[in-house]
Design an enzyme around this catalytic site. Sequence first.
Site, PDB file in Angstrom:
ATOM      1  N   GLU A  48       8.896  22.402  -0.259  1.00  7.33           N
ATOM      2  CA  GLU A  48       7.501  22.887  -0.157  1.00  7.33           C
ATOM      3  C   GLU A  48       7.471  24.333   0.322  1.00  7.33           C
ATOM      4  OE1 GLU A  48       8.109  23.417   3.172  1.00  7.33           O
ATOM      5  OE2 GLU A  48       6.073  22.859   3.765  1.00  7.33           O
ATOM      6  N   TRP A  49       8.637  25.011   0.212  1.00 16.91           N
ATOM      7  CA  TRP A  49       8.774  26.471   0.429  1.00 16.91           C
ATOM      8  C   TRP A  49       8.389  26.916   1.842  1.00 16.91           C
ATOM      9  CZ3 TRP A  49       4.544  25.879  -3.527  1.00 16.91           C
ATOM     10  CH2 TRP A  49       5.035  25.364  -4.720  1.00 16.91           C
ATOM     11  N   GLY A  50       8.303  25.974   2.780  1.00 18.38           N
ATOM     12  CA  GLY A  50       7.886  26.331   4.140  1.00 18.38           C
ATOM     13  C   GLY A  50       6.382  26.454   4.281  1.00 18.38           C
ATOM     14  N   ASP A  51       5.635  26.198   3.206  1.00 15.23           N
ATOM     15  CA  ASP A  51       4.176  26.367   3.254  1.00 15.23           C
ATOM     16  C   ASP A  51       3.529  25.502   4.326  1.00 15.23           C
ATOM     17  OD1 ASP A  51       4.377  28.127   1.212  1.00 15.23           O
ATOM     18  OD2 ASP A  51       2.989  27.099  -0.143  1.00 15.23           O
ATOM     19  N   ASP A  86       9.518  19.078  -5.606  1.00 16.04           N
ATOM     20  CA  ASP A  86       8.811  20.362  -5.509  1.00 16.04           C
ATOM     21  C   ASP A  86       7.345  20.162  -5.112  1.00 16.04           C
ATOM     22  OD1 ASP A  86       8.652  23.133  -5.696  1.00 16.04           O
ATOM     23  OD2 ASP A  86       9.686  23.208  -7.627  1.00 16.04           O
ATOM     24  N   ASP A 109      11.004  31.282  -3.468  1.00 16.44           N
ATOM     25  CA  ASP A 109      12.247  31.311  -4.247  1.00 16.44           C
ATOM     26  C   ASP A 109      13.106  32.546  -3.976  1.00 16.44           C
ATOM     27  OD1 ASP A 109      11.170  29.058  -5.264  1.00 16.44           O
ATOM     28  OD2 ASP A 109      11.172  29.712  -7.354  1.00 16.44           O
TER      29      ASP A 109
HETATM   30  C1  GLA Z   1       9.912  26.159  -7.755  1.00 13.71           C
HETATM   31  C2  GLA Z   1      11.132  25.939  -6.874  1.00 13.71           C
HETATM   32  C3  GLA Z   1      12.357  26.497  -7.593  1.00 13.71           C
HETATM   33  C4  GLA Z   1      12.532  25.798  -8.926  1.00 13.71           C
HETATM   34  C5  GLA Z   1      11.274  25.972  -9.773  1.00 13.71           C
HETATM   35  C6  GLA Z   1      11.297  25.118 -11.038  1.00 13.71           C
HETATM   36  O1  GLA Z   1       9.631  27.516  -7.900  1.00 13.71           O
HETATM   37  O2  GLA Z   1      10.972  26.555  -5.633  1.00 13.71           O
HETATM   38  O3  GLA Z   1      13.526  26.323  -6.799  1.00 13.71           O
HETATM   39  O4  GLA Z   1      12.798  24.447  -8.712  1.00 13.71           O
HETATM   40  O5  GLA Z   1      10.111  25.579  -9.034  1.00 13.71           O
HETATM   41  O6  GLA Z   1      10.148  25.253 -11.784  1.00 13.71           O
END
Ligand code: GLA
Length: 405
Positions: free
Chosen positions: A183-186, A150, A205
């Site tokens: 890294e969520w695409g950041d 993460d 998420d």
């Molecule tokens: C981030 C990730 C989620 C999950 C949470 C856990 O938000 O994007 O998928 O793993 O952390 O804290």
Amino acid sequence: MKLYCLLVIALLMLLSGLLYAQKFEGLALTPPMGWNSWNTFGCDVNEGLIREMADAMVSSGMMDVGYRYIIIDDCWHGIRDSLGFIHPDSQRFPSGMKALADYIHIRGLKLGIYSCAGEKTCAGRPGSRDHEYQDARTYAQWGVDYLKYDWCNNTGLNSVVAYTTMRDALFAAGRPVVFSICEWGDTKAWEWGKDVGHLWRTTGDITDCYDCEVNHGTWSSWGIMKIVEMRKDIRQYAGPDHWNDPDMLEVGKSMSQSEDRAHFSLWCMMAAPLIAGNDLRNMKKETTGILTNVEMIAIDQDLLGIQGFRYDAKDDLEVWVKPLKDGEWAVCFLNRSTIPREMIFDWSKNVITDPVSRWALDPGITVYSIRNLWKKKEIGTTKSIFQAVIPVHDVVVLRLRKNVD
Ligand code: GLA
């Protein structure tokens, strides 16, 4: 002579650098499939729950259709000791991770775990910053097969460097591990992730609603259609061993059966990793039916590994297509509106060329036989116009095969 020795040493260092600086190739030639604790259980994880989930993955038939990874997300962590070694929470995982890995491996499944590039994880547990090599060795000793990594608490970190460091640490530890970049695409992982990991999250998420945004103050979580819309133009970055990851599945939680079916179908069309997030121990039979539809899974797992795309959208009716091996195609009709809608599709008027792969579907020239993958039946050929009423937020998914008769 001295210069010659220096050159040889430099060459050896370069070679060993190359040898010890890569991801494990070939571990995700098709999108990874499994289950992850986060979407349903959040921080409430323990070894009993994980063992039960492994058992349920076997007894539900999910393992038989390809699901493999049991992934413990955030909050398994206990302390990092005075020598820097990470330990699982001793109350929640009293038998230790090695014993849990053994339990999972004996059943033919694989163990996934979670850490973070920052000093702390998103839920405030110890992250791997400055402990990458030590943690990777610990995971290898435990028998970990998959690491979701993460991006919380990343101040002062460069994502390419941070993820590459963990990649190299895993490789140096010597146990093959699927590396899931989160890294969520950041920082646009699709642009640099191919040689670093096997999959990368493309968005923030997911949450279990069809088309909502849930605002948490400093960040939002996103419904299915929001996620689909957010990254429309990155399909060219996906392929065998390096996948776009639009996040874990919300099938079997609060959405309607139609919405669950649409969600699962779109993930299959997008060649997304199929990581279930529901409680596998008490699934409705409709949920099991969706998660284990082998013909849908075959679309996701197709060996060409081409992410599908939206070919057409009109009045909330969409047409998604995905080229498959042997010149076959998947076609998904989606009704995004809040009323049932009739889809009429004249194959002969649609020549579809994939701008990325260059595969072409031309039913005007070639006749394809058509199978409806949710109804599980043959429905004729592309010589006839397709016509069907699609319920609210639902899909019809077809597989087109060249007609050999
Ligand atoms: C981030 C990730 C989620 C999950 C949470 C856990 O938000 O994007 O998928 O793993 O952390 O804290």
